[in-house]
Every structure is written in C-alpha cells, then in structure tokens.
Design a protein around this motif. Structure first.
Motif, PDB file in Angstrom:
ATOM      1  N   ALA A  24       0.810  -1.222   0.000  1.00  0.00           N
ATOM      2  CA  ALA A  24       0.000   0.000   0.000  1.00  0.00           C
ATOM      3  C   ALA A  24       0.842   1.271   0.000  1.00  0.00           C
ATOM      4  N   GLN A  30      -1.524   2.986  -4.676  1.00  0.00           N
ATOM      5  CA  GLN A  30      -2.331   4.092  -4.150  1.00  0.00           C
ATOM      6  C   GLN A  30      -3.216   4.692  -5.241  1.00  0.00           C
ATOM      7  N   LEU A  59      -4.144  -1.190   5.242  1.00  0.00           N
ATOM      8  CA  LEU A  59      -3.037  -0.692   4.428  1.00  0.00           C
ATOM      9  C   LEU A  59      -1.703  -0.973   5.109  1.00  0.00           C
ATOM     10  N   LEU A  82      -5.334   6.162   4.170  1.00  0.00           N
ATOM     11  CA  LEU A  82      -4.509   6.394   2.988  1.00  0.00           C
ATOM     12  C   LEU A  82      -3.603   7.602   3.180  1.00  0.00           C
ATOM     13  N   MET A  85      -0.534   6.630   5.053  1.00  0.00           N
ATOM     14  CA  MET A  85       0.340   5.800   4.231  1.00  0.00           C
ATOM     15  C   MET A  85       1.044   6.635   3.172  1.00  0.00           C
TER      16      MET A  85
END
Length: 361
Positions: A24, A30, A59, A82, A85
C-alpha cells in the motif's frame, strides 16, 4: 496480484472479513485505490480501514532493515488511512532505491522506524520472525530488545514453519499477540494462514485494539499452516536438499555445498528458555490448517468445483461434512481433507526453501 484482484479473491473466494496488503506504500497501488474510492467501489471508514464488498482492507508496507553487522530482517508497517500511508511513502522514498517495490531495504535504524510510524499513528509487526531468510530471530538477533523497543511491538508474525507451541518457548514473546498471516505471493495462497479476531466491527481502530488485546478484543483462534509444511522447518542443504542435524553449519557433508540452511525448529530450540507447549493465559487455540493446494489431487478444475459447491475455501477446509465433500471430490480426497482437519496426515517436512508435502499412505 493487482489490488482489485486481491480484494476480489479475499471477499468472494476465500470468505475473509479483513485482508492486509503490504504494497500500500507503492504510488501505483495508491492510484488504483484512489480509483476504487472515486468510483465508490470502496469506501474509507472514518475509524480507519477501507471497505470493499464483504472485506476490510488494512493498508500495510513491508520493509527490510539491516542493523550494523547483523543480518537483514523484515517488518510490517500498518497505517489506519490512505493519507498516513502517503506520508509514510514520502519518508520511504528518501531512504530506499525504488519506492514502487515491496520489501525494499531502507536506510534507517529500527528505532528510527518505530518513531516515524508511531508519529503517524501506525503500527509495526516483525514479519515471519523465525525464518532464516530475513526473519528477526532467524537472521538478525537473539533478542528483540537488542535492536528495538519491545514495548512498542504488540505482535509478531510467526511465519509458515512455526506454531504457537514453538514460539511460546521464548519468554520475551509471551506477552505478544501471535499473528498467523498467509504471506501470499499469489492469489491462491491468500488465506493459507489467518486468524479469527474479536472485533465489534470492521475498522482499523477495532483491528488495532485486537492486536494489542484491549477492551476485550483480541485473537480468538489462530489458523496456521502445519509447521512441517513450511519451507524452513528443518535444517538442510540448499543444494542437495539433504536433511542434516539441527546444529549443522558450514559446508554440507553430503555434497560440499557452502550453504546449509538452519531450520526454524532448530533455531527455536537454540533460543528456548521456556518449556515446549506451555502457554500464557491469553494465548488462543492454534488450529493447524492444510490448505487445499497442499492436498494431493486437488488441482485448478477441482478447486473451481469446490468453490461452486461450497462457496469459500474456509467452508471446504473446516465446515463441510465428509459425505458432501466426497460427492464432489471422491472418497480419497475427502478422506485426506478429513485427516487434515484431525491432524493425522503423514507429512514430509520442508527445509531449505522447499515446502513440505503430504505423503500418501
């Protein structure tokens, strides 16, 4: 192994409520995830995690670190959302050769990694800890405290060649949650190991509580590969595959090859300071699982028939009765699946990078 294909396999074929991926951090992954979010095929939960059909996506990222003159070791990094990450990706990009790829060697210490991940609200879990190929104990250290802060590590991943009876022989692991993850490098291997967890709902926050064993959450059952089927259970020569005594080192006495690979069983015996099979009170049951791909006679066509008849691999491995299985597979294969459930299969143990195999009696 695209993100969408993994999610489809986990949700529709394997019947998994939660799946983690360790790619991830890759900008390409992504981008695919952003597409799924924009088309509303997936949805980010406010408490972390991404929902896709029946499955929540966690993730993750796998990194490799080499501390001084020690061997390399792999670590799993998980982030709730997200955006965290993506921030981690920026940090990684300055410390590795190719941030697009998995399991990249990064130029940082383990304690530096711990500080960065904690600052982003993430979590670190040492991966396949006993394997001679880049496991924490198999390659890097005799003690976790020598290279990192153990208080920041809630769990460890056992790897395919060890079970909880073996791992609890190390006293410094007795307060850690044990994870049995599939470490899948293909769609078919997703779910060859997994765990049932006590969670109120599918969110990262609930999963994190389960890993830390907070507020009644936790691992309820570990479903792990029968350790002898793992690639590194016994000590052997990498060249001629001769099984060797546990304390073997140097050149192979059979063929002279310079690479003898120490087995997980031997490494744990070397480090053990607790009796075999003695568990702390919080340790859940460990159910040995033999995935369908290891069963002789189960090929792609029969797999499709089994999925059509019973839905998911978990149903076939653990729930469908013998009579119903036999109608699809025939008596011999149904008998093997039944023996796999009871732990009575004859197995030739794996070693030096070669999986163990089931021996027909």
């Amino acid at each position: 192994m695209t993100l969408t294909a993994i999610l489809e396999e986990a949700s529709e074929r394997k019947g998994m409520d939660v799946v983690g991926i360790i790619d991830a951090h890759s900008p390409e992954v992504q981008e695919e995830l952003l597409d799924l979010l924009q088309t509303k095929e997936a949805k980010e939960h406010e408490d972390g995690g991404i929902i896709y059909k029946k499955t929540m996506l966690i993730l993750g990222c796998e990194v490799e670190i080499k501390e001084g003159d020690r061997g390399e070791a792999h670590f799993l990094v998980y982030m709730p959302r997200l955006r965290e990450m993506q921030s981690f990706t920026k940090w990684l990009a300055a410390r590795c050769k190719n941030v697009q790829l998995s399991s990249q060697r990064i130029h940082a210490s383990l304690r530096e990694l711990q500080a960065v991940v904690a600052g982003l609200g993430g979590m670190i879990i040492p991966a396949h800890i006993f394997t001679p190929h880049k496991g924490l104990y198999g390659s890097c250290t005799d003690s976790m405290a020598e290279v990192l802060d153990p208080s920041m590590i809630p769990a460890v991943e056992l790897g395919l060649s060890a079970n909880t009876k073996m791992a609890d022989c190390l006293s410094e692991l007795r307060d850690k949650t044990f994870l049995t993850n599939s470490d899948a490098h293909s769609l078919g291997k997703i779910g060859r190991e997994y765990q049932t967890m006590r969670m109120r709902e599918r969110t990262y926050a609930e999963w994190e509580k389960a890993v830390w064993r907070l507020d009644g959450r936790g691992v309820a059952v570990n479903y792990g590969l029968q350790p002898q089927l793992g690639k590194y259970h016994l000590t052997a020569c990498q060249n001629c595959q001769s099984m060797l005594p546990a304390d073997s080192s140097g050149r192979c006495p059979e063929c002279g090859h310079k690479r003898v690979v120490r087995g997980v069983a031997a490494r744990i015996e070397q480090l053990a300071d607790q009796p075999f099979g003695k568990h702390p009170a919080h340790r859940p049951p460990y159910i040995e699982q033999v995935p369908l791909e290891f069963i002789p006679g189960v090929g792609p066509k029969l797999l499709q028939k089994l999925y059509a008849a019973f839905g998911t691999q978990m149903n076939v491995l653990h729930r469908v009765d013998h009579e119903a299985l036999a109608r699809v597979t025939g008596e011999k294969i149904a008998d093997l699946i039944q023996k796999a459930r009871s732990g009575s299969l004859a197995i030739q143990a794996g070693a030096a990078g070669t999986y163990g195999r089931i021996v027909r009696e």
